[in-house]
Every structure is written in C-alpha cells, then in structure tokens.
Design an enzyme around this catalytic site. Sequence first.
Site, PDB file in Angstrom:
ATOM      1  N   ASN A  46       0.837  -1.194   0.000  1.00  0.00           N
ATOM      2  CA  ASN A  46       0.000   0.000   0.000  1.00  0.00           C
ATOM      3  C   ASN A  46       0.876   1.250   0.000  1.00  0.00           C
ATOM      4  OD1 ASN A  46       0.637  -0.819   2.686  1.00  0.00           O
ATOM      5  ND2 ASN A  46      -1.030   0.409   3.533  1.00  0.00           N
ATOM      6  N   GLU A  48       0.327   5.252   0.737  1.00  0.00           N
ATOM      7  CA  GLU A  48      -0.560   6.310   1.200  1.00  0.00           C
ATOM      8  C   GLU A  48      -0.076   7.672   0.709  1.00  0.00           C
ATOM      9  OE1 GLU A  48      -0.843   5.818   5.465  1.00  0.00           O
ATOM     10  OE2 GLU A  48      -2.197   4.091   5.242  1.00  0.00           O
ATOM     11  N   CYS A  57      -4.230   0.668  -2.445  1.00  0.00           N
ATOM     12  CA  CYS A  57      -4.020  -0.596  -1.741  1.00  0.00           C
ATOM     13  C   CYS A  57      -2.925  -1.433  -2.405  1.00  0.00           C
ATOM     14  CB  CYS A  57      -5.301  -1.419  -1.734  1.00  0.00           C
ATOM     15  SG  CYS A  57      -6.732  -0.594  -1.046  1.00  0.00           S
ATOM     16  N   GLU A  59      -3.024  -4.556  -3.165  1.00  0.00           N
ATOM     17  CA  GLU A  59      -3.549  -5.457  -4.201  1.00  0.00           C
ATOM     18  C   GLU A  59      -3.590  -4.774  -5.560  1.00  0.00           C
ATOM     19  OE1 GLU A  59      -4.771  -4.694  -1.210  1.00  0.00           O
ATOM     20  OE2 GLU A  59      -6.247  -6.175  -0.536  1.00  0.00           O
ATOM     21  N   CYS A  90     -10.199  -4.981  -0.050  1.00  0.00           N
ATOM     22  CA  CYS A  90     -11.360  -4.094   0.056  1.00  0.00           C
ATOM     23  C   CYS A  90     -12.251  -4.271  -1.174  1.00  0.00           C
ATOM     24  CB  CYS A  90     -10.917  -2.639   0.211  1.00  0.00           C
ATOM     25  SG  CYS A  90     -10.367  -1.874  -1.335  1.00  0.00           S
ATOM     26  N   CYS A  93     -10.694  -3.183  -4.568  1.00  0.00           N
ATOM     27  CA  CYS A  93      -9.711  -4.140  -5.092  1.00  0.00           C
ATOM     28  C   CYS A  93     -10.392  -5.402  -5.617  1.00  0.00           C
ATOM     29  CB  CYS A  93      -8.691  -4.488  -4.020  1.00  0.00           C
ATOM     30  SG  CYS A  93      -7.545  -3.135  -3.676  1.00  0.00           S
TER      31      CYS A  93
HETATM   32 ZN   LIG Z   1      -8.164  -2.335  -1.677  1.00  0.00          ZN
END
Ligand SMILES: [Zn+2]
Length: 136
Positions: A46, A48, A57, A59, A90, A93
């Site tokens: 990830n 940010e 993310c 993924e 999430c 994703c």
């Molecule tokens: Zn995600």
Amino acid sequence: MSMPYSPEELLRVARAAREYAYAPYSGFRVGAALACADGTVYGGCNVENASFGLSICAERVAVFRAVAEGRRSFVALAVVGPGPGPVYPCGACRQVLHEFAPDLTVVVAGDRGEYWERKLEDLLPLVFDPKVIREG
Ligand SMILES: [Zn+2]
C-alpha cells in the site's frame, strides 16, 4: 487452472513486498503478491498520500504493475497485513481483480503463519460485470 505457486510461496512474496509499504498515516502496512498464469509473480504494497483519497491498496499496486508489463491472466493473489487475523481485499480491489480474473483464488494470512484460501466469486457476489458494458 492450477496455481503455479504454492500459497506459502505467494505469501512469502507478499511479506517481502509489505516491507516497502508506505503507510505513515495509518500505520496499517499491507503486502500483496499476484501470481500470473505464466508463472510471473508481482508484489505490491500500500502507498498512502497526505491527500488520503489518493492512497492505493497493495492489491491494486500488484495488479497494475502486472498489467503495465503485459500480464492480464491471473490465478492467485496473496494478501498479508498486520495482526493475527486475515486481511481481506477491500471492495474496490475485489472489483479490479474481477476485471481480469473472476476465477481468482485469494489467499489471506495473519502474522502467525496461518492462511485461508477463498474464491474471489465468494468475496464479491452479484458483481458489477464488465459484460454489462460490452454487451449492453
Ligand atoms: Zn483495496
């Protein structure tokens, strides 16, 4: 379709990718590893941003890396996060993964060596299917 990599091998790549996570705001560091049908594996972490909505993310980083290098056929994804319990992809994703690999196997793990395997179709029922756009 068989997995070219074992769950343990994929999780090892995901844990290595997690080391590069950039998560200074949440502290929630995640790693992912995406196994392609040709045997290639892409890691992701990830990333940010101070403008939080721009964060991405692990993924999706793995998927976009793979697509940017010409891969579109994926067989398995592993995800690792902090803590003993599994970290699941999430919703965003899951939708991105479905675009390329509706039959994907998703391996989720905690930090104690346990892991669980799920099918993407079970994680994302009643998906928004790209066929709706293609076929009207
Ligand atoms: Zn995600």
